[in-house]
Design an enzyme around this catalytic site. Structure first.
Site, short mmCIF file in Angstrom:
data_model
loop_
_atom_site.label_atom_id
_atom_site.label_comp_id
_atom_site.label_asym_id
_atom_site.label_seq_id
_atom_site.Cartn_x
_atom_site.Cartn_y
_atom_site.Cartn_z
CE LYS A 70 3.31 -9.58 24.93
NZ LYS A 70 4.24 -10.26 24.03
CB VAL A 71 -0.37 -2.71 28.31
CG1 VAL A 71 0.02 -1.42 29.02
CG2 VAL A 71 -1.51 -2.47 27.32
#
Ligand code: E4P
Length: 221
Positions: free
Chosen positions: A87-88
């Site tokens: 998750k960025v």
């Protein structure tokens, strides 16, 4: 319609998983710290515990904000389990990292999306999921349904160009918003335990069941 739970609490995850409600999980650093998970090894172990419960994707968020660090952290997270999705955040270095991960066949979830343009850029970079935050957008705009309108626009744009990036509606505040997400046709919703469980309930179900059981007892006891 795919359901994920937005939680790092193992009991909540087990409970909704046992009901067949969810296939995956999303977490974030705030949810992890709520569970008192701290320190690199403890964090990695906790992600493994979550992966052991569910059958589908588990989003694990990077805390780095510089490209090289995001890449390093993303590799470490993705090595925990095949279910891990990195998750960025939607920042310039994050976008660059998503493009890198896509080329290296590492799944990503672009988080903190608050506009259709941000979702479009994440899709162009090759994100597996985009996470538009509907509740936080409503809070910020001080107007209900602003978040749902954003979702609808993102859905139209993705359909127009056949993007394969999945729309993962996030920051859900109540059960009704889950139903609205279904009407819009998002691919996935992630919701907290407190928004998922009330989906089971309706007052007429409880009343109807009470009457059925009372009528049965009249003739059988
Ligand atoms: C998404 O993946 C986030 O973890 C989450 O949905 C944020 O929701 P909140 O606005 O309730 O913190």
């Amino acid at each position: 319609m795919i359901f994920f739970i937005d939680s790092a609490n193992l009991n909540e995850i087990r409970q909704v998983n046992d009901l067949g409600l969810i296939s995956g999980v999303t977490t974030n650093p705030s949810l992890m710290s709520k569970e008192d998970v701290a320190g690199k090894n403890e964090i990695l172990d906790h992600y493994q515990d979550i992966c052991d419960i569910v059958s589908g994707d588990v989003s694990a968020e990077v805390i780095s904000t510089q490209f090289d660090d995001i890449i390093k952290e993303g590799h470490q997270l993705s090595e925990i389990d095949k279910k891990i999705v990195v998750k960025v955040p939607m920042i310039e270095d994050g976008l660059k990292a998503i493009y890198y991960f896509a080329k290296n066949k590492i799944k990503t979830n672009c988080t903190l999306i608050f506009s259709p343009s941000q979702a479009l850029l994440a899709a162009k970079a090759g994100a597996t999921y985009v996470s538009p935050f509907i509740g936080r957008l409503d809070d910020w705009a001080k107007q209900e349904n602003t978040g749902l309108a954003m979702l609808s626009d993102i859905k139209t744009i993705f359909d127009n160009y056949n993007y394969t990036t999945k729309i993962l509606a996030a920051s859900i505040r109540n059960s009704q918003q889950i139903v609205e997400c279904g009407k819009i046709g998002v691919d996935v919703i992630t919701a907290p335990f407190t928004s998922l469980m009330p989906l089971i309930k309706h007052p007429l179900t409880d009343l109807g069941l009470k009457k059925f059981l009372a009528d049965y007892k009249k003739n059988n006891l």
